[in-house]
Design an enzyme around this catalytic site. Structure first.
Site, PDB file in Angstrom:
ATOM      1  N   GLU A 248      -5.323   0.551  -0.390  1.00 30.84           N
ATOM      2  CA  GLU A 248      -3.960   0.433  -0.913  1.00 30.84           C
ATOM      3  C   GLU A 248      -3.306   1.790  -1.078  1.00 30.84           C
ATOM      4  O   GLU A 248      -2.120   1.927  -0.861  1.00 30.84           O
ATOM      5  CB  GLU A 248      -3.935  -0.409  -2.210  1.00 30.84           C
ATOM      6  N   VAL A 249      -4.083   2.821  -1.472  1.00 31.85           N
ATOM      7  CA  VAL A 249      -3.428   4.098  -1.758  1.00 31.85           C
ATOM      8  C   VAL A 249      -4.282   5.272  -1.290  1.00 31.85           C
ATOM      9  O   VAL A 249      -5.500   5.270  -1.442  1.00 31.85           O
ATOM     10  CB  VAL A 249      -3.060   4.205  -3.260  1.00 31.85           C
ATOM     11  N   ASP A 250      -3.601   6.240  -0.697  1.00 27.99           N
ATOM     12  CA  ASP A 250      -4.209   7.511  -0.298  1.00 27.99           C
ATOM     13  C   ASP A 250      -3.682   8.539  -1.292  1.00 27.99           C
ATOM     14  O   ASP A 250      -2.528   8.960  -1.211  1.00 27.99           O
ATOM     15  CB  ASP A 250      -3.776   7.828   1.142  1.00 27.99           C
ATOM     16  N   ASP A 251      -4.530   8.893  -2.251  1.00 31.48           N
ATOM     17  CA  ASP A 251      -4.113   9.817  -3.306  1.00 31.48           C
ATOM     18  C   ASP A 251      -4.628  11.213  -2.973  1.00 31.48           C
ATOM     19  O   ASP A 251      -3.967  11.978  -2.269  1.00 31.48           O
ATOM     20  CB  ASP A 251      -4.635   9.287  -4.648  1.00 31.48           C
TER      21      ASP A 251
ATOM     22  N   THR B 144     -11.490   9.392  -0.931  1.00 30.40           N
ATOM     23  CA  THR B 144     -12.105   8.113  -0.560  1.00 30.40           C
ATOM     24  C   THR B 144     -12.014   7.885   0.951  1.00 30.40           C
ATOM     25  O   THR B 144     -12.999   7.502   1.591  1.00 30.40           O
ATOM     26  CB  THR B 144     -11.412   6.956  -1.310  1.00 30.40           C
TER      27      THR B 144
ATOM     28  N   TRP C 170       2.235   7.548 -10.298  1.00 33.97           N
ATOM     29  CA  TRP C 170       1.168   6.553 -10.491  1.00 33.97           C
ATOM     30  C   TRP C 170       1.713   5.192 -10.073  1.00 33.97           C
ATOM     31  O   TRP C 170       2.758   4.754 -10.555  1.00 33.97           O
ATOM     32  CB  TRP C 170       0.673   6.497 -11.935  1.00 33.97           C
TER      33      TRP C 170
ATOM     34  N   TYR D 130      -0.221  -1.536  -9.297  1.00 36.19           N
ATOM     35  CA  TYR D 130      -0.338  -2.661  -8.363  1.00 36.19           C
ATOM     36  C   TYR D 130      -0.396  -3.974  -9.141  1.00 36.19           C
ATOM     37  O   TYR D 130      -0.927  -4.016 -10.258  1.00 36.19           O
ATOM     38  CB  TYR D 130      -1.574  -2.475  -7.469  1.00 36.19           C
ATOM     39  N   PRO D 131       0.118  -5.045  -8.544  1.00 36.11           N
ATOM     40  CA  PRO D 131       0.215  -6.309  -9.293  1.00 36.11           C
ATOM     41  C   PRO D 131      -1.141  -6.870  -9.700  1.00 36.11           C
ATOM     42  O   PRO D 131      -1.261  -7.514 -10.752  1.00 36.11           O
ATOM     43  CB  PRO D 131       0.947  -7.251  -8.317  1.00 36.11           C
ATOM     44  N   TRP D 132      -2.172  -6.623  -8.863  1.00 33.50           N
ATOM     45  CA  TRP D 132      -3.482  -7.198  -9.200  1.00 33.50           C
ATOM     46  C   TRP D 132      -4.107  -6.533 -10.415  1.00 33.50           C
ATOM     47  O   TRP D 132      -5.108  -7.007 -10.925  1.00 33.50           O
ATOM     48  CB  TRP D 132      -4.435  -7.150  -8.001  1.00 33.50           C
TER      49      TRP D 132
HETATM   50  O1  LIG Z   1      -7.328   9.121  -2.370  1.00 38.03           O
HETATM   51  P1  LIG Z   1      -8.271   9.036  -3.532  1.00 38.03           P
HETATM   52  O2  LIG Z   1      -8.008  10.084  -4.582  1.00 38.03           O
HETATM   53  O3  LIG Z   1      -9.705   8.995  -3.111  1.00 38.03           O
HETATM   54  O4  LIG Z   1      -7.922   7.694  -4.311  1.00 38.03           O
HETATM   55  C1  LIG Z   1      -7.734   6.467  -3.673  1.00 38.03           C
HETATM   56  C2  LIG Z   1      -8.789   5.486  -4.061  1.00 38.03           C
HETATM   57  O5  LIG Z   1      -8.772   5.308  -5.484  1.00 38.03           O
HETATM   58  C3  LIG Z   1      -8.746   3.925  -5.775  1.00 38.03           C
HETATM   59  O6  LIG Z   1     -10.020   3.407  -5.833  1.00 38.03           O
HETATM   60  P2  LIG Z   1     -10.915   3.271  -7.146  1.00 38.03           P
HETATM   61  O7  LIG Z   1     -12.097   4.205  -7.050  1.00 38.03           O
HETATM   62  O8  LIG Z   1     -10.039   3.423  -8.359  1.00 38.03           O
HETATM   63  O9  LIG Z   1     -11.490   1.802  -6.989  1.00 38.03           O
HETATM   64  P3  LIG Z   1     -10.725   0.381  -6.914  1.00 38.03           P
HETATM   65  O10 LIG Z   1     -10.068   0.279  -5.564  1.00 38.03           O
HETATM   66  O11 LIG Z   1     -11.835  -0.592  -7.056  1.00 38.03           O
HETATM   67  O12 LIG Z   1      -9.731   0.358  -8.043  1.00 38.03           O
HETATM   68  C4  LIG Z   1      -8.029   3.326  -4.596  1.00 38.03           C
HETATM   69  O13 LIG Z   1      -8.356   1.971  -4.429  1.00 38.03           O
HETATM   70  C5  LIG Z   1      -8.469   4.151  -3.432  1.00 38.03           C
HETATM   71  O14 LIG Z   1      -9.614   3.609  -2.802  1.00 38.03           O
HETATM   72  N1  LIG Z   2      -3.510   1.849  -9.277  1.00 39.41           N
HETATM   73  C1  LIG Z   2      -3.630   3.061  -8.748  1.00 39.41           C
HETATM   74  N2  LIG Z   2      -4.841   3.490  -8.378  1.00 39.41           N
HETATM   75  C2  LIG Z   2      -4.901   4.736  -7.856  1.00 39.41           C
HETATM   76  N3  LIG Z   2      -5.980   5.431  -7.421  1.00 39.41           N
HETATM   77  C3  LIG Z   2      -5.523   6.630  -7.008  1.00 39.41           C
HETATM   78  N4  LIG Z   2      -4.185   6.727  -7.168  1.00 39.41           N
HETATM   79  C4  LIG Z   2      -3.779   5.547  -7.696  1.00 39.41           C
HETATM   80  C5  LIG Z   2      -2.489   5.045  -8.094  1.00 39.41           C
HETATM   81  O1  LIG Z   2      -1.431   5.683  -8.004  1.00 39.41           O
HETATM   82  N5  LIG Z   2      -2.491   3.789  -8.617  1.00 39.41           N
END
Ligand SMILES: O=P(O)(O)OC[C@H]1O[C@H](OP(=O)(O)OP(=O)(O)O)[C@H](O)[C@@H]1O
Ligand SMILES: Nc1nc2[nH]cnc2c(=O)[nH]1
Length: 202
Positions: free
Chosen positions: A110-113, A117, A180, A183-185
């Site tokens: 869902e997100v590339d922060d 990951t 930040w 997400y709905p879930w």
């Molecule tokens: O780009 P990054 O800094 O690596 O962050 C992105 C990752 O962080 C969140 O996962 P999280 O470890 O919170 O697990 P989740 O998906 O189960 O909430 C999200 O789902 C991504 O997979």
């Molecule tokens: N829900 C959520 N998870 C994240 N994991 C890394 N960045 C984010 C964000 O912006 N929102």
């Protein structure tokens, strides 16, 4: 305070719908690997939009990755390190890995922060597929592409293969600042979440 952006199921559905033609035309995926938990819902929505008449649904495999911040142990102040932990992976000994050889694999999250990951997922999947390919004496090339709903425009800690970026095998439906995203879930009260989203202009 970090700005929050509220995203609805409806918006996510449409982001997947809008991205599907480009994914179909350019990546031609044979299978998706969803990074759990956030990649599961987008991958499932996308599957419906990637379905071609007369062809079966594109299978979705799941991997679980969690990002842990390593806390400093009181030494000189350092930026906290990050460590990705596998909570679920493909079964290396079974057909699951052999199934990836020679395929166009779409990784969905869902997100590339910080990109930590995604870097981990691509590196480890490429490594494991290469091992399986050698073991089986096969020569087909596997290509990995990425789809995320949101990319944060910021300095990334993780890096993707240059060849992947140069060949446009990375799609983010939306690019945002360092905000930040809610997400709905994750919402405890989905009605309140939706009304927060409705109040936002984007
Ligand atoms: O780009 P990054 O800094 O690596 O962050 C992105 C990752 O962080 C969140 O996962 P999280 O470890 O919170 O697990 P989740 O998906 O189960 O909430 C999200 O789902 C991504 O997979
Ligand atoms: N829900 C959520 N998870 C994240 N994991 C890394 N960045 C984010 C964000 O912006 N929102």
């Amino acid at each position: 305070m970090v700005e929050k952006i509220y995203v609805t199921y409806n918006q996510i559905h449409k982001l997947c719908q809008e991205a599907a033609p480009k994914i179909l035309n350019e990546f031609k995926p044979n299978l998706m690997i969803a990074i759990g938990g956030g990649g599961y819902v987008p991958a499932r929505i996308l599957r419906s939009f990637l379905k071609q008449p007369g062809s079966p649904n594109i299978p979705i495999q799941a991997i679980g990755l969690s990002l842990y911040e390593q806390l400093s142990d009181g030494g000189p102040v350092e930026a906290p390190g990050t460590k990705v932990t596998r909570t679920q992976w493909l079964d290396l000994s079974s057909l699951e890995m052999a199934n990836l050889i020679g395929k166009h694999v779409l990784i969905v999250d869902e997100v590339d922060d910080t990109r930590t990951t995604l870097e981990y997922a691509v590196r480890e999947l490429e490594k494991d597929v290469e091992t399986a390919r050698k073991e089986q004496g096969r020569s087909e090339k596997t290509t990995f592409s990425i789809f995320v709903l949101h990319n944060k425009d910021k300095t990334k800690k993780g890096h993707l293969p240059a060849e992947m970026l140069e060949n446009d095998r990375y799609i983010a439906a939306v690019t945002v600042g360092d905000v930040w995203i809610c997400y709905p879930w994750e919402a405890e009260d989905i009605d309140e979440h939706d009304s927060m989203a409705a109040k936002q202009s984007i």
